[in-house]
Scaffold this motif. Structure first.
Motif, PDB file in Angstrom:
ATOM      1  N   ALA A 212       0.819  -1.207   0.000  1.00  0.00           N
ATOM      2  CA  ALA A 212       0.000   0.000   0.000  1.00  0.00           C
ATOM      3  C   ALA A 212       0.857   1.263   0.000  1.00  0.00           C
ATOM      4  O   ALA A 212       0.327   2.359   0.195  1.00  0.00           O
ATOM      5  CB  ALA A 212      -0.924  -0.007   1.212  1.00  0.00           C
ATOM      6  N   SER A 213       2.172   1.107  -0.215  1.00  0.00           N
ATOM      7  CA  SER A 213       3.110   2.241  -0.138  1.00  0.00           C
ATOM      8  C   SER A 213       2.992   2.955   1.200  1.00  0.00           C
ATOM      9  O   SER A 213       3.100   4.176   1.292  1.00  0.00           O
ATOM     10  CB  SER A 213       2.862   3.226  -1.286  1.00  0.00           C
ATOM     11  OG  SER A 213       3.087   2.600  -2.524  1.00  0.00           O
ATOM     12  N   ASP A 214       2.785   2.159   2.241  1.00  0.00           N
ATOM     13  CA  ASP A 214       2.584   2.694   3.589  1.00  0.00           C
ATOM     14  C   ASP A 214       3.633   2.090   4.517  1.00  0.00           C
ATOM     15  O   ASP A 214       4.578   1.428   4.059  1.00  0.00           O
ATOM     16  CB  ASP A 214       1.170   2.369   4.065  1.00  0.00           C
ATOM     17  CG  ASP A 214       0.604   3.423   5.010  1.00  0.00           C
ATOM     18  OD1 ASP A 214       1.411   4.119   5.657  1.00  0.00           O
ATOM     19  OD2 ASP A 214      -0.636   3.531   5.103  1.00  0.00           O
ATOM     20  N   SER A 215       3.478   2.301   5.812  1.00  0.00           N
ATOM     21  CA  SER A 215       4.420   1.769   6.790  1.00  0.00           C
ATOM     22  C   SER A 215       3.669   1.373   8.046  1.00  0.00           C
ATOM     23  O   SER A 215       2.502   1.714   8.232  1.00  0.00           O
ATOM     24  CB  SER A 215       5.497   2.810   7.121  1.00  0.00           C
ATOM     25  OG  SER A 215       4.913   3.946   7.729  1.00  0.00           O
ATOM     26  N   ILE A 216       4.357   0.652   8.931  1.00  0.00           N
ATOM     27  CA  ILE A 216       3.753   0.189  10.175  1.00  0.00           C
ATOM     28  C   ILE A 216       4.847   0.119  11.246  1.00  0.00           C
ATOM     29  O   ILE A 216       6.013  -0.143  10.938  1.00  0.00           O
ATOM     30  CB  ILE A 216       3.052  -1.184  10.011  1.00  0.00           C
ATOM     31  CG1 ILE A 216       2.196  -1.518  11.230  1.00  0.00           C
ATOM     32  CG2 ILE A 216       4.065  -2.271   9.711  1.00  0.00           C
ATOM     33  CD1 ILE A 216       1.013  -0.608  11.424  1.00  0.00           C
ATOM     34  N   GLY A 217       4.462   0.353  12.500  1.00  0.00           N
ATOM     35  CA  GLY A 217       5.413   0.340  13.603  1.00  0.00           C
ATOM     36  C   GLY A 217       5.402  -0.971  14.367  1.00  0.00           C
ATOM     37  O   GLY A 217       4.809  -1.966  13.932  1.00  0.00           O
ATOM     38  N   GLY A 218       6.042  -0.976  15.528  1.00  0.00           N
ATOM     39  CA  GLY A 218       6.103  -2.194  16.333  1.00  0.00           C
ATOM     40  C   GLY A 218       6.966  -2.000  17.559  1.00  0.00           C
ATOM     41  O   GLY A 218       7.404  -0.888  17.873  1.00  0.00           O
ATOM     42  N   THR A 219       7.218  -3.086  18.275  1.00  0.00           N
ATOM     43  CA  THR A 219       8.023  -3.034  19.489  1.00  0.00           C
ATOM     44  C   THR A 219       9.140  -4.071  19.443  1.00  0.00           C
ATOM     45  O   THR A 219       9.018  -5.117  18.802  1.00  0.00           O
ATOM     46  CB  THR A 219       7.181  -3.281  20.755  1.00  0.00           C
ATOM     47  OG1 THR A 219       6.616  -4.597  20.708  1.00  0.00           O
ATOM     48  CG2 THR A 219       6.073  -2.247  20.883  1.00  0.00           C
ATOM     49  N   VAL A 220      10.222  -3.741  20.138  1.00  0.00           N
ATOM     50  CA  VAL A 220      11.350  -4.654  20.323  1.00  0.00           C
ATOM     51  C   VAL A 220      11.526  -4.870  21.819  1.00  0.00           C
ATOM     52  O   VAL A 220      11.585  -3.896  22.587  1.00  0.00           O
ATOM     53  CB  VAL A 220      12.644  -4.098  19.708  1.00  0.00           C
ATOM     54  CG1 VAL A 220      13.844  -4.965  20.085  1.00  0.00           C
ATOM     55  CG2 VAL A 220      12.519  -4.005  18.188  1.00  0.00           C
ATOM     56  N   THR A 221      11.595  -6.126  22.236  1.00  0.00           N
ATOM     57  CA  THR A 221      11.873  -6.475  23.622  1.00  0.00           C
ATOM     58  C   THR A 221      13.314  -6.939  23.726  1.00  0.00           C
ATOM     59  O   THR A 221      13.817  -7.628  22.836  1.00  0.00           O
ATOM     60  CB  THR A 221      10.922  -7.579  24.108  1.00  0.00           C
ATOM     61  OG1 THR A 221       9.583  -7.074  24.122  1.00  0.00           O
ATOM     62  CG2 THR A 221      11.282  -8.045  25.510  1.00  0.00           C
ATOM     63  N   CYS A 222      13.983  -6.563  24.802  1.00  0.00           N
ATOM     64  CA  CYS A 222      15.391  -6.936  24.998  1.00  0.00           C
ATOM     65  C   CYS A 222      15.577  -7.495  26.399  1.00  0.00           C
ATOM     66  O   CYS A 222      15.001  -6.984  27.369  1.00  0.00           O
ATOM     67  CB  CYS A 222      16.289  -5.717  24.798  1.00  0.00           C
ATOM     68  SG  CYS A 222      18.074  -6.055  24.928  1.00  0.00           S
ATOM     69  N   VAL A 223      16.389  -8.553  26.508  1.00  0.00           N
ATOM     70  CA  VAL A 223      16.743  -9.119  27.810  1.00  0.00           C
ATOM     71  C   VAL A 223      18.265  -9.140  27.929  1.00  0.00           C
ATOM     72  O   VAL A 223      18.971  -9.446  26.965  1.00  0.00           O
ATOM     73  CB  VAL A 223      16.154 -10.540  27.993  1.00  0.00           C
ATOM     74  CG1 VAL A 223      16.634 -11.498  26.914  1.00  0.00           C
ATOM     75  CG2 VAL A 223      16.468 -11.085  29.379  1.00  0.00           C
TER      76      VAL A 223
END
Length: 415
Positions: free
Chosen positions: A232-243
């Motif tokens: 769709a020529s669009d974008s999306i975000g998200g999360t990164v978890t770190c240990v």
């Protein structure tokens, strides 16, 4: 500014489309075995063009170590390193000569400095993070050799696609502010499945899928969500978890440089970040203290630990010896290929149709960046704490205070 750290100091340089990007690392202890490959492995995990989920920009990101190392051993002097930009296309950004990209840094950089890079976002580009990742790889090598510390980050959500065992956002508040009868229904801050994942997940598991999500079914759903945004020529975000595992107790510099504050500073300095939470985070606000408190227990080896770890390995701003874990939120990338109604620098209304090569979702490539910044923070605080301990060891033993106020002599610490 462009320098991070107190004793382990990292200065990055370069813009998205200049000749090279890189870093100067000052404060690395002498005698550390270090080769270019130790750094390259993390840069290769960060580089563009790894799959159809990332930007197609073709950069090999080969690191060149310039100083501070001889015969693969650090000298204790500043380490200089660079990575050349090879696949540059400044012409793809000619539209931004007229239009500041919505939600990008074009406008704010011009307002701050009165001049800006002509293409690619300049220093606000994720290209700047190459120097961070390289410096983090060096810090991580030391931490692994000396303390056995392990740092593993992974993608825990893309859009609304979330690991089934991950802690979610706080639930909607009850209509009646005085009604606390739901306390008994509140679950633990983290599910047992997610706690086990934090304890065992490895980089090999994370890298086994292009999304860098270690849960196969969720990873496939994430792929579909990213592809849908890309188509769709669009974008999306998200999360990164770190240990971070096997962190010594005692790290952190209260009151203003608490360990979680330093980690938050580091993570929120990464491009496109908008949120940070440590331990149980926002979910912990829903759990009564009677269930959220981490009770202390004596372990089989005689050491003291906590029965749970909702604190995320940090209490009072100081590491307590448990695993440290946190989550970082990345917004949807600002540069998209859709035509957007916006305004030019002079306020004239118009339409921006951006070109260029962009990530539809940054979180898969953000994983090694999060790991790198975590390593830099822990390395810096290890050096500060060791300096304090060495200075204290030169003083005569404390004999004038009650035993409850002084830590008793400890057996020789093992690596």
């Amino acid at each position: 500014m462009s320098t991070f750290g107190t004793l382990f100091r990292v200065t990055t340089y370069g813009e998205s489309h200049c000749a090279s990007v890189g870093a100067i690392i000052d404060g690395c202890p002498p005698g550390l075995p270090l080769t270019a490959q130790d750094v390259q492995v993390q840069l290769s995990r960060r580089r563009p063009g790894q799959s159809n989920l990332t930007t197609p920009r073709d950069e090999k990101d080969l690191v060149h170590l310039q100083s501070g190392i001889e015969h693969d051993i650090t000298l204790g002097t500043p380490i200089g390193l660079l990575v050349r930009n090879e696949d540059q296309r400044p012409k793809d950004y000619s539209e931004t000569d007229l239009y500041p990209r919505p939600s990008h840094a074009d406008w704010t950089y011009l307002e701050k400095y009165g001049v800006k890079a002509s293409s690619g976002g300049g220093r606000s580009s994720a290209r700047e993070t190459i120097g961070r990742v390289a410096a983090g790889a060096i810090a991580e090598k030391y931490l692994k050799l000396v303390y056995g510390i392990e740092i593993v980050a992974f993608v825990s959500s893309v859009g609304k696609v979330t690991l089934p065992s991950a802690a979610g956002p706080p639930s909607q508040a009850a209509d009646d502010d005085d009604d606390d009868d739901d306390d008994g229904a509140v679950e633990d801050a983290l599910s047992p499945e997610f706690v086990e994942l934090l304890r065992t997940v490895s980089r090999e598991q994370v890298d086994s899928h292009p999304t860098r999500c270690p849960h196969a079914e969720t990873a496939e759903r994430m792929t579909k969500r990213i592809i849908r945004a890309k188509d769709a020529s669009d974008s999306i975000g998200g999360t990164v978890t770190c240990v971070i595992r096997r962190v010594p107790a005692g790290l952190g510099e209260p009151v203003f440089d608490k360990l979680e504050a330093a980690l938050g500073h580091a993570m929120l300095s990464i491009p496109a970040t908008k949120a940070f939470e440590v331990g149980s985070g926002f979910r912990g606000t829903e759990v009564p203290g009677s269930r959220h408190n981490d009770a202390f227990v004596r372990r089989a080896d005689g050491s003291v630990g906590t029965k749970t770890n909702w604190s995320g390995g940090i209490q009072g701003g100081i590491s307590n010896g448990e695993d440290i874990y946190f989550r970082v939120g990345f917004k949807s990338p600002a540069t998209i290929s859709q035509a957007q109604e916006t305004a030019q620098y002079d306020g004239t209304p118009g339409t921006l149709a951006a070109r260029g090569r962009h990530d539809p979702c940054v979180v898969p490539r953000a994983v090694p960046i999060v790991e790198a910044m975590a390593a830099i923070v822990i390395m810096d605080h290890v050096l500060m704490q060791n300096a304090r301990k060495t200075a204290t060891a030169l003083l005569p033993p404390i004999t004038t205070l009650p035993p409850t106020m002084v830590k008793p002599p400890q057996p020789q610490e093992t690596k």
